[in-house]
Design a protein around this motif. Sequence first.
Motif, PDB file in Angstrom:
ATOM      1  N   THR A  94      11.145   8.691 -32.382  1.00 43.08           N
ATOM      2  CA  THR A  94       9.879   8.745 -33.098  1.00 43.08           C
ATOM      3  C   THR A  94       9.663   7.386 -33.737  1.00 43.08           C
ATOM      4  O   THR A  94      10.520   6.885 -34.432  1.00 43.08           O
ATOM      5  N   LYS A  95       8.556   6.783 -33.472  1.00 46.40           N
ATOM      6  CA  LYS A  95       8.352   5.423 -33.965  1.00 46.40           C
ATOM      7  C   LYS A  95       7.947   5.442 -35.429  1.00 46.40           C
ATOM      8  O   LYS A  95       7.569   6.471 -35.963  1.00 46.40           O
ATOM      9  N   SER A  96       8.015   4.279 -36.043  1.00 53.53           N
ATOM     10  CA  SER A  96       7.772   4.207 -37.471  1.00 53.53           C
ATOM     11  C   SER A  96       6.299   4.133 -37.808  1.00 53.53           C
ATOM     12  O   SER A  96       5.789   3.136 -38.264  1.00 53.53           O
ATOM     13  N   SER A  97       5.590   5.190 -37.499  1.00 53.76           N
ATOM     14  CA  SER A  97       4.207   5.298 -37.917  1.00 53.76           C
ATOM     15  C   SER A  97       3.910   6.783 -37.900  1.00 53.76           C
ATOM     16  O   SER A  97       4.789   7.571 -37.604  1.00 53.76           O
ATOM     17  N   ASP A  98       2.688   7.152 -38.213  1.00 51.36           N
ATOM     18  CA  ASP A  98       2.417   8.579 -38.259  1.00 51.36           C
ATOM     19  C   ASP A  98       2.021   9.144 -36.918  1.00 51.36           C
ATOM     20  O   ASP A  98       1.599  10.275 -36.815  1.00 51.36           O
ATOM     21  N   ASP A  99       2.173   8.367 -35.887  1.00 51.32           N
ATOM     22  CA  ASP A  99       2.027   8.931 -34.560  1.00 51.32           C
ATOM     23  C   ASP A  99       3.375   9.524 -34.177  1.00 51.32           C
ATOM     24  O   ASP A  99       4.354   8.802 -34.014  1.00 51.32           O
ATOM     25  N   PRO A 100       3.445  10.865 -34.086  1.00 51.73           N
ATOM     26  CA  PRO A 100       4.741  11.467 -33.819  1.00 51.73           C
ATOM     27  C   PRO A 100       5.170  11.340 -32.369  1.00 51.73           C
ATOM     28  O   PRO A 100       6.131  11.966 -31.959  1.00 51.73           O
ATOM     29  N   GLY A 102       6.275   8.707 -30.657  1.00 53.44           N
ATOM     30  CA  GLY A 102       7.271   7.726 -30.286  1.00 53.44           C
ATOM     31  C   GLY A 102       6.682   6.440 -29.749  1.00 53.44           C
ATOM     32  O   GLY A 102       5.480   6.354 -29.484  1.00 53.44           O
TER      33      GLY A 102
ATOM     34  N   GLY B  76      10.079   6.777 -41.485  1.00 49.82           N
ATOM     35  CA  GLY B  76       8.945   6.149 -40.801  1.00 49.82           C
ATOM     36  C   GLY B  76       7.631   6.867 -41.024  1.00 49.82           C
ATOM     37  O   GLY B  76       6.582   6.417 -40.559  1.00 49.82           O
ATOM     38  N   GLU B  78       4.384   7.787 -42.746  1.00 48.80           N
ATOM     39  CA  GLU B  78       3.571   7.003 -43.683  1.00 48.80           C
ATOM     40  C   GLU B  78       2.502   7.818 -44.399  1.00 48.80           C
ATOM     41  O   GLU B  78       1.712   7.286 -45.161  1.00 48.80           O
TER      42      GLU B  78
END
Lengths: 103, 207
Positions: A94-100, A102, B76, B78
């Motif tokens: 899962t990437k570091s943003s609020d897009d779950p 990845g 992660g 936000e």
Amino acid sequence: MIMLNCKEVTRIVASGELAEASRGRRIAVRFHHLMCRHCRRYARQLRALGDAARRLWGPGRDTDPETLRRLETAILNRRPALGATSPAGRTNGTKSSDDPHGA
Amino acid sequence: MGAGEKPDRPAEFSEAMADPDFVARIQASDAKAFEDVVRAYLEQVFRTARGAGLDPQRSEDVVQSTFVTFMESAHGFEGRSHVRTWLFGILYKKIAEAHRQSRREQGTESIDEQMEQRFRPDGSWARPPAPMDLQIQRREVLEGIQECLDGVPTRQRMAFVLREVDGLSTKEICKILDVSVTNLGVMFYRCRNLLRECLEKKGIKGR
């Protein structure tokens, strides 16, 4: 008023577009349903599919309280390791943003 | 209500989780905040996994794995989307992964063709929907739906369950499944028609 044919009405109903359609479009669909028993039947059948899905998997269904308790305990028991979790220990990207979804 | 209490009213609880303080606690891996999320959504996540076609054992594995990934990746988060959206996005990935290992999905382009053939060039029905008694008390209907949904691709099936069972908004489902509003409409259209056509072929008679 906009006149819709059966194919258009079917698409509007099945795609979920009706819920967010303009007032004129909703009226056109309602008007068409008054005139067409096949489209009424189609819409009724799709509503019944939603009812059946709620019956199968809605709140209170298929959720054995014992299973949930066991799961809750198992999940919560894994919390203490969090502080020590290194990035390499992550199990799914899962990437570091609020897009779950990845990176 | 503090986020730690058992949610009597899901909407209010859901609001508490959108609070910046709560988001900050999630980012800081606050154990109590995680406990709140687990208690609030465990049942819904489990039901959704079952609705997406996983058997009870695989559902348990996927649910555990979803929450663990949620906790491990929380730094992660936000707060731009709701905690639930983030959690269900992870759940969707886990379910898709589980399905890739275990089932063969049917292509869905054929449903578009089948629907085309149901209409005349002027858009009126050439082959109208057959009468079916889809009363939810009927066991054959519920079993038929489960069988028919087994052939539906994971993303379409998830879209159907998130809308019909969980009652989520179009916007939230689009974020969870990472699709546009137009794509989501096509997914609903295909899934509902696949399901309806399949039940009709099973010969469920009625009104």
